[in-house]
Design a protein around this motif. Sequence first.
Motif, PDB file in Angstrom:
ATOM      1  N   HIS A 103      -0.610 -21.450  -8.071  1.00  0.00           N
ATOM      2  CA  HIS A 103      -0.807 -20.545  -6.945  1.00  0.00           C
ATOM      3  C   HIS A 103       0.067 -19.289  -7.047  1.00  0.00           C
ATOM      4  O   HIS A 103       1.289 -19.386  -7.001  1.00  0.00           O
ATOM      5  N   PRO A 104      -0.563 -18.095  -7.181  1.00  0.00           N
ATOM      6  CA  PRO A 104       0.206 -16.854  -7.273  1.00  0.00           C
ATOM      7  C   PRO A 104       0.913 -16.525  -5.963  1.00  0.00           C
ATOM      8  O   PRO A 104       0.349 -16.685  -4.882  1.00  0.00           O
ATOM      9  N   ARG A 105       2.132 -16.067  -6.090  1.00  0.00           N
ATOM     10  CA  ARG A 105       2.914 -15.645  -4.931  1.00  0.00           C
ATOM     11  C   ARG A 105       3.286 -14.174  -5.016  1.00  0.00           C
ATOM     12  O   ARG A 105       3.800 -13.605  -4.070  1.00  0.00           O
ATOM     13  N   GLY A 106       3.019 -13.582  -6.179  1.00  0.00           N
ATOM     14  CA  GLY A 106       3.320 -12.177  -6.398  1.00  0.00           C
ATOM     15  C   GLY A 106       3.050 -11.826  -7.845  1.00  0.00           C
ATOM     16  O   GLY A 106       2.382 -12.580  -8.565  1.00  0.00           O
ATOM     17  N   GLU A 107       3.591 -10.693  -8.257  1.00  0.00           N
ATOM     18  CA  GLU A 107       3.357 -10.196  -9.608  1.00  0.00           C
ATOM     19  C   GLU A 107       4.610  -9.507 -10.127  1.00  0.00           C
ATOM     20  O   GLU A 107       5.354  -8.886  -9.372  1.00  0.00           O
ATOM     21  N   VAL A 108       4.808  -9.635 -11.430  1.00  0.00           N
ATOM     22  CA  VAL A 108       5.805  -8.844 -12.133  1.00  0.00           C
ATOM     23  C   VAL A 108       5.100  -8.250 -13.341  1.00  0.00           C
ATOM     24  O   VAL A 108       4.247  -8.888 -13.948  1.00  0.00           O
ATOM     25  N   LEU A 109       5.421  -6.996 -13.643  1.00  0.00           N
ATOM     26  CA  LEU A 109       4.777  -6.358 -14.794  1.00  0.00           C
ATOM     27  C   LEU A 109       5.818  -5.655 -15.635  1.00  0.00           C
ATOM     28  O   LEU A 109       6.874  -5.259 -15.146  1.00  0.00           O
ATOM     29  N   LEU A 110       5.494  -5.539 -16.904  1.00  0.00           N
ATOM     30  CA  LEU A 110       6.345  -4.853 -17.872  1.00  0.00           C
ATOM     31  C   LEU A 110       5.486  -3.840 -18.605  1.00  0.00           C
ATOM     32  O   LEU A 110       4.478  -4.204 -19.218  1.00  0.00           O
ATOM     33  N   ASN A 111       5.874  -2.566 -18.512  1.00  0.00           N
ATOM     34  CA  ASN A 111       5.210  -1.519 -19.273  1.00  0.00           C
ATOM     35  C   ASN A 111       5.823  -1.555 -20.667  1.00  0.00           C
ATOM     36  O   ASN A 111       7.013  -1.294 -20.845  1.00  0.00           O
ATOM     37  N   LEU A 112       5.014  -1.918 -21.649  1.00  0.00           N
ATOM     38  CA  LEU A 112       5.508  -2.117 -23.013  1.00  0.00           C
ATOM     39  C   LEU A 112       5.786  -0.808 -23.732  1.00  0.00           C
ATOM     40  O   LEU A 112       6.471  -0.797 -24.754  1.00  0.00           O
ATOM     41  N   GLU A 113       5.280   0.300 -23.195  1.00  0.00           N
ATOM     42  CA  GLU A 113       5.522   1.605 -23.809  1.00  0.00           C
ATOM     43  C   GLU A 113       6.807   2.248 -23.296  1.00  0.00           C
ATOM     44  O   GLU A 113       7.510   2.907 -24.047  1.00  0.00           O
ATOM     45  N   THR A 114       7.122   2.040 -22.018  1.00  0.00           N
ATOM     46  CA  THR A 114       8.296   2.694 -21.432  1.00  0.00           C
ATOM     47  C   THR A 114       9.455   1.731 -21.176  1.00  0.00           C
ATOM     48  O   THR A 114      10.561   2.172 -20.884  1.00  0.00           O
ATOM     49  N   GLY A 115       9.181   0.428 -21.224  1.00  0.00           N
ATOM     50  CA  GLY A 115      10.210  -0.554 -20.920  1.00  0.00           C
ATOM     51  C   GLY A 115      10.492  -0.686 -19.430  1.00  0.00           C
ATOM     52  O   GLY A 115      11.519  -1.228 -19.039  1.00  0.00           O
ATOM     53  N   SER A 116       9.588  -0.202 -18.607  1.00  0.00           N
ATOM     54  CA  SER A 116       9.813  -0.268 -17.163  1.00  0.00           C
ATOM     55  C   SER A 116       9.093  -1.467 -16.553  1.00  0.00           C
ATOM     56  O   SER A 116       8.073  -1.928 -17.065  1.00  0.00           O
ATOM     57  N   ILE A 117       9.662  -1.964 -15.457  1.00  0.00           N
ATOM     58  CA  ILE A 117       9.084  -3.098 -14.759  1.00  0.00           C
ATOM     59  C   ILE A 117       8.609  -2.672 -13.377  1.00  0.00           C
ATOM     60  O   ILE A 117       9.019  -1.637 -12.849  1.00  0.00           O
ATOM     61  N   GLY A 118       7.754  -3.497 -12.815  1.00  0.00           N
ATOM     62  CA  GLY A 118       7.310  -3.353 -11.440  1.00  0.00           C
ATOM     63  C   GLY A 118       7.074  -4.746 -10.901  1.00  0.00           C
ATOM     64  O   GLY A 118       6.944  -5.708 -11.664  1.00  0.00           O
ATOM     65  N   TYR A 119       7.010  -4.851  -9.590  1.00  0.00           N
ATOM     66  CA  TYR A 119       6.823  -6.172  -8.994  1.00  0.00           C
ATOM     67  C   TYR A 119       6.383  -6.030  -7.552  1.00  0.00           C
ATOM     68  O   TYR A 119       6.575  -4.995  -6.917  1.00  0.00           O
ATOM     69  N   GLY A 120       5.771  -7.083  -7.071  1.00  0.00           N
ATOM     70  CA  GLY A 120       5.379  -7.172  -5.673  1.00  0.00           C
ATOM     71  C   GLY A 120       5.284  -8.638  -5.308  1.00  0.00           C
ATOM     72  O   GLY A 120       4.928  -9.471  -6.151  1.00  0.00           O
ATOM     73  N   LEU A 121       5.584  -8.957  -4.069  1.00  0.00           N
ATOM     74  CA  LEU A 121       5.577 -10.342  -3.622  1.00  0.00           C
ATOM     75  C   LEU A 121       4.868 -10.422  -2.285  1.00  0.00           C
ATOM     76  O   LEU A 121       5.061  -9.560  -1.422  1.00  0.00           O
TER      77      LEU A 121
ATOM     78  N   GLY B 213       0.810  -1.214   0.000  1.00  0.00           N
ATOM     79  CA  GLY B 213       0.000   0.000   0.000  1.00  0.00           C
ATOM     80  C   GLY B 213       0.843   1.262   0.000  1.00  0.00           C
ATOM     81  O   GLY B 213       0.485   2.261  -0.625  1.00  0.00           O
ATOM     82  N   HIS B 214       1.974   1.218   0.684  1.00  0.00           N
ATOM     83  CA  HIS B 214       2.854   2.385   0.793  1.00  0.00           C
ATOM     84  C   HIS B 214       3.689   2.604  -0.468  1.00  0.00           C
ATOM     85  O   HIS B 214       3.841   3.734  -0.921  1.00  0.00           O
ATOM     86  N   ARG B 215       4.219   1.547  -1.044  1.00  0.00           N
ATOM     87  CA  ARG B 215       5.204   1.661  -2.122  1.00  0.00           C
ATOM     88  C   ARG B 215       4.637   1.573  -3.533  1.00  0.00           C
ATOM     89  O   ARG B 215       5.369   1.779  -4.495  1.00  0.00           O
ATOM     90  N   THR B 216       3.356   1.216  -3.675  1.00  0.00           N
ATOM     91  CA  THR B 216       2.787   1.039  -5.009  1.00  0.00           C
ATOM     92  C   THR B 216       1.532   1.896  -5.177  1.00  0.00           C
ATOM     93  O   THR B 216       0.964   2.362  -4.195  1.00  0.00           O
ATOM     94  N   PRO B 217       1.075   2.053  -6.407  1.00  0.00           N
ATOM     95  CA  PRO B 217      -0.172   2.793  -6.616  1.00  0.00           C
ATOM     96  C   PRO B 217      -1.434   1.983  -6.293  1.00  0.00           C
ATOM     97  O   PRO B 217      -2.532   2.500  -6.405  1.00  0.00           O
ATOM     98  N   LEU B 218      -1.283   0.733  -5.874  1.00  0.00           N
ATOM     99  CA  LEU B 218      -2.454  -0.080  -5.544  1.00  0.00           C
ATOM    100  C   LEU B 218      -3.194   0.528  -4.360  1.00  0.00           C
ATOM    101  O   LEU B 218      -2.575   1.049  -3.435  1.00  0.00           O
ATOM    102  N   PRO B 219      -4.530   0.435  -4.368  1.00  0.00           N
ATOM    103  CA  PRO B 219      -5.299   0.990  -3.252  1.00  0.00           C
ATOM    104  C   PRO B 219      -5.052   0.211  -1.968  1.00  0.00           C
ATOM    105  O   PRO B 219      -4.712  -0.968  -1.988  1.00  0.00           O
ATOM    106  N   SER B 220      -5.206   0.912  -0.856  1.00  0.00           N
ATOM    107  CA  SER B 220      -5.073   0.283   0.458  1.00  0.00           C
ATOM    108  C   SER B 220      -6.198   0.827   1.336  1.00  0.00           C
ATOM    109  O   SER B 220      -6.350   2.039   1.428  1.00  0.00           O
ATOM    110  N   PRO B 221      -7.009  -0.048   1.906  1.00  0.00           N
ATOM    111  CA  PRO B 221      -6.900  -1.501   1.866  1.00  0.00           C
ATOM    112  C   PRO B 221      -7.207  -2.056   0.473  1.00  0.00           C
ATOM    113  O   PRO B 221      -7.897  -1.432  -0.318  1.00  0.00           O
ATOM    114  N   PHE B 222      -6.661  -3.238   0.211  1.00  0.00           N
ATOM    115  CA  PHE B 222      -6.842  -3.922  -1.060  1.00  0.00           C
ATOM    116  C   PHE B 222      -7.761  -5.114  -0.801  1.00  0.00           C
ATOM    117  O   PHE B 222      -7.333  -6.146  -0.304  1.00  0.00           O
ATOM    118  N   ASP B 223      -9.046  -4.926  -1.129  1.00  0.00           N
ATOM    119  CA  ASP B 223     -10.047  -5.957  -0.854  1.00  0.00           C
ATOM    120  C   ASP B 223     -10.494  -6.617  -2.157  1.00  0.00           C
ATOM    121  O   ASP B 223      -9.908  -6.373  -3.218  1.00  0.00           O
TER     122      ASP B 223
END
Length: 172
Positions: A78-96, A37-47
């Motif tokens: 079973h998901p343990r986290g996420e990795v993402l790739l922005n195809l326009e900027t070439g940037s990645i993000g992740y959370g576990l 919640g602190h480090r990402t743009p995801l809403p908090s709480p995340f329900d």
Amino acid sequence: MSTSDVTSLTGYGIVLRHWTEHDTPAMVELFDTPDIGHRTPLPSPFDLVAAREYLQMIQRTQASGQRLHLAITVDGQHPRGEVLLNLETGSIGYGLGVAYRGQGLVSRAVRLITDYAHQSLAMPNVFAQIEPDNHASIAVVRSAGFQLTDEAPEQVTDKGRTYELLTWVHTA
């Protein structure tokens, strides 16, 4: 290979796969934490409502060719986290998820998505933007071969706080 052709990526002892509607309870378990919640743009709480909205956004941005969001698994299930790739900027993000930290999963996921970006999408550079005090995330990109650039920090305001992001790069 276009990103719509990607059903999963396998390597480094993990499987990255698309999120499905069956994953929304796992998303809540993984992303409803103070640090996410602190480090990402995801809403908090995340329900469950937030998880469904996030999944819809993922499906839209993948269909439009903007981003690729993949669940990090060891078994393709079973998901343990996420990795993402922005195809326009070439940037990645992740959370576990908290229960899965310290196993090298996110470092392996970053290596796998970076390999895919370089080899299959011909991206010469892959970027990560990280707060200077996020030592765990810095350790992840370092272990995946990223180098800190000399770019000036980017100032961001999100969720009522202003912070700086340093840019890291992995070159093909």
